[in-house]
Design an enzyme around this catalytic site. Sequence first.
Site, PDB file in Angstrom:
ATOM      1  N   GLU A 154      -4.526   4.060   1.785  1.00  0.00           N
ATOM      2  CA  GLU A 154      -5.615   4.074   2.736  1.00  0.00           C
ATOM      3  C   GLU A 154      -5.659   5.080   3.605  1.00  0.00           C
ATOM      4  O   GLU A 154      -6.305   5.012   4.678  1.00  0.00           O
ATOM      5  CB  GLU A 154      -5.753   2.523   3.445  1.00  0.00           C
ATOM      6  CG  GLU A 154      -5.939   1.467   2.508  1.00  0.00           C
ATOM      7  CD  GLU A 154      -5.813   0.226   3.137  1.00  0.00           C
ATOM      8  OE1 GLU A 154      -5.524   0.033   4.299  1.00  0.00           O
ATOM      9  OE2 GLU A 154      -6.347  -0.779   2.597  1.00  0.00           O
ATOM     10  N   GLU A 205      -2.849  -9.761  12.183  1.00  0.00           N
ATOM     11  CA  GLU A 205      -3.618 -10.271  11.043  1.00  0.00           C
ATOM     12  C   GLU A 205      -2.559 -10.883   9.885  1.00  0.00           C
ATOM     13  O   GLU A 205      -1.457 -10.256   9.789  1.00  0.00           O
ATOM     14  CB  GLU A 205      -4.276  -8.999  10.456  1.00  0.00           C
ATOM     15  CG  GLU A 205      -5.055  -9.662   9.014  1.00  0.00           C
ATOM     16  CD  GLU A 205      -5.882  -8.522   8.379  1.00  0.00           C
ATOM     17  OE1 GLU A 205      -6.402  -7.630   9.288  1.00  0.00           O
ATOM     18  OE2 GLU A 205      -6.109  -8.406   7.068  1.00  0.00           O
ATOM     19  N   HIS A 265       0.857  -1.197   0.089  1.00  0.00           N
ATOM     20  CA  HIS A 265       0.209  -0.251   0.066  1.00  0.00           C
ATOM     21  C   HIS A 265       1.023   1.155   0.030  1.00  0.00           C
ATOM     22  O   HIS A 265       0.254   2.374  -0.084  1.00  0.00           O
ATOM     23  CB  HIS A 265      -0.924  -0.100   1.194  1.00  0.00           C
ATOM     24  CG  HIS A 265      -1.964  -0.922   1.088  1.00  0.00           C
ATOM     25  ND1 HIS A 265      -2.941  -1.403   2.171  1.00  0.00           N
ATOM     26  CD2 HIS A 265      -2.481  -1.873   0.205  1.00  0.00           C
ATOM     27  CE1 HIS A 265      -3.538  -2.174   1.661  1.00  0.00           C
ATOM     28  NE2 HIS A 265      -3.371  -2.692   0.502  1.00  0.00           N
ATOM     29  N   ASP A 318      -6.975 -13.548   6.930  1.00  0.00           N
ATOM     30  CA  ASP A 318      -7.497 -12.717   5.780  1.00  0.00           C
ATOM     31  C   ASP A 318      -6.959 -13.184   4.492  1.00  0.00           C
ATOM     32  O   ASP A 318      -8.052 -13.944   3.904  1.00  0.00           O
ATOM     33  CB  ASP A 318      -6.927 -10.996   5.784  1.00  0.00           C
ATOM     34  CG  ASP A 318      -7.354 -10.354   4.703  1.00  0.00           C
ATOM     35  OD1 ASP A 318      -8.282 -10.626   3.913  1.00  0.00           O
ATOM     36  OD2 ASP A 318      -6.682  -9.264   4.390  1.00  0.00           O
ATOM     37  N   ASP A 344      -1.398  -5.613  10.635  1.00  0.00           N
ATOM     38  CA  ASP A 344      -1.520  -6.513   9.553  1.00  0.00           C
ATOM     39  C   ASP A 344      -0.452  -6.723   8.786  1.00  0.00           C
ATOM     40  O   ASP A 344       0.091  -5.734   8.009  1.00  0.00           O
ATOM     41  CB  ASP A 344      -2.756  -6.169   8.389  1.00  0.00           C
ATOM     42  CG  ASP A 344      -2.858  -7.036   7.272  1.00  0.00           C
ATOM     43  OD1 ASP A 344      -2.527  -8.010   7.322  1.00  0.00           O
ATOM     44  OD2 ASP A 344      -3.670  -6.588   6.300  1.00  0.00           O
TER      45      ASP A 344
HETATM   46  P1  PGA Z   1      -6.083  -4.989   0.220  1.00  0.00           P
HETATM   47  O1  PGA Z   1      -5.669  -5.371   1.728  1.00  0.00           O
HETATM   48  O2  PGA Z   1      -7.475  -4.665   0.516  1.00  0.00           O
HETATM   49  O3  PGA Z   1      -5.216  -4.140  -0.459  1.00  0.00           O
HETATM   50  O4  PGA Z   1      -5.999  -6.493  -0.397  1.00  0.00           O
HETATM   51  C1  PGA Z   1      -6.078  -5.074   2.763  1.00  0.00           C
HETATM   52  C2  PGA Z   1      -5.552  -6.069   3.811  1.00  0.00           C
HETATM   53  O5  PGA Z   1      -5.071  -7.096   3.453  1.00  0.00           O
HETATM   54  O6  PGA Z   1      -6.292  -6.096   4.940  1.00  0.00           O
HETATM   55 ZN    ZN Z   2      -5.047  -7.946   5.488  1.00  0.00          ZN
END
Ligand code: PGA
Ligand code: ZN
Length: 397
Positions: A204, A269, A153, A296, A239
């Site tokens: 984000e 996570e 990200h 996840d 995460d």
């Molecule tokens: P993503 O990542 O929505 O870009 O896949 C978010 C996450 O891993 O929680």
């Molecule tokens: Zn994740």
Amino acid sequence: MIENVTARSILNSRGEWTIEVTLRSGEWKVTASVPQGESRGSREVVSLPADQAVKNILEIIAPTIIGHKLGDQNNFDDKLKKLDGTPNKEKLGGNALLGVSMAYSRLSALSANLSLWQYLRELAIPSVKNAQHSVLPVTPPRLLSLMIEGGLHAPGASPFQEYLVLPRATTIIESINIITKLYSTLRQLISDRFGSSATRLGDEGAFAPATNDPLAPFALITEASQASGLADKFEVGLDAAADNVSLNPEELNILYDQARMNYPLRYLEDPFKENELDNFVSLLTKFDKGLMIAGDDLTVTNVERMKLAQAKKSINAMIIKPNQIGTVTETLEAVKLAREYGWKVIVSHRGQETNDDFIADLAWGIGADGIKLGAPARGERVAKYNRLLEIEATLLT
Ligand code: PGA
Ligand code: ZN
């Protein structure tokens, strides 16, 4: 019943194309749009290019669903699933199916004179379908808010993807007050320490200072919390999104031990790659009490993946992302199974978002233990916070 279906391509928060679906019934008109992942689990359903998904909705899905009655979510989603007919929804696209399924939830809620969260709540708790909403216990989901980001990200920042804070508060508004105060203190701190250009935002909305020390962001968050008088007001979460991290399991375990020792780590996570189940198992054995260890990429909101994770006792929490599986009903099935397993349920946004706030209603509706959101900045992130607040306001009055 559904009288009209339209779909088109719209932009997501990364300047890429995604889809928006509009359904009409009489005077009612609703839209829904679909987010996309950047660090996707390999077992997520297929997300087709937006123009292809739009074409599939208009040419294949629309003729099948026009005339379908409202308030019939299970059968409706089953119809969508069968129309696709593939295990990973590669024919019509998980994104095409989900956009239609979400819009159908909105339209059904409207026709039943319910808020979306109330409608989802009825689906999630069929046994109380005819009970008054007011008699159901309704507690707010705990916020997991992103403060510092790295990984895919924010390339060039820290190796792990998300450094989160979990406010200790009983309401959404109190939680948001904590995170906004911390966020602005952190901006100042990062600017003083790394220079003002270091307050650039990741995908984000969180800060993304460049650092090779994977735990340095927690030190910054701790310092900001002390400077703003918030020291005991939150716990922290990580995460790791370990599928995209080059550290080996041994190195990762050392970092998790250090994080547990030095910070109020409550949530972890994807600590290891999605095919390293045994490492999850030993971590859970060590930390079962007091630490949420969430899947996840490991579980991808998919009951088959969840069964494998539970067979080995590898996690005690999971992320719920509707677009990992492709329909509202299957999302709720995953929630139900997670509850049966005794796992904590955390609803989550995605890396590439739209202004759609469906997940805020989902989190309230299913009584989620938490909702993972970006920073309280960037419109597509703020939309979710504001919807959480709006629902809370209606409950408090
Ligand atoms: P993503 O990542 O929505 O870009 O896949 C978010 C996450 O891993 O929680
Ligand atoms: Zn994740």
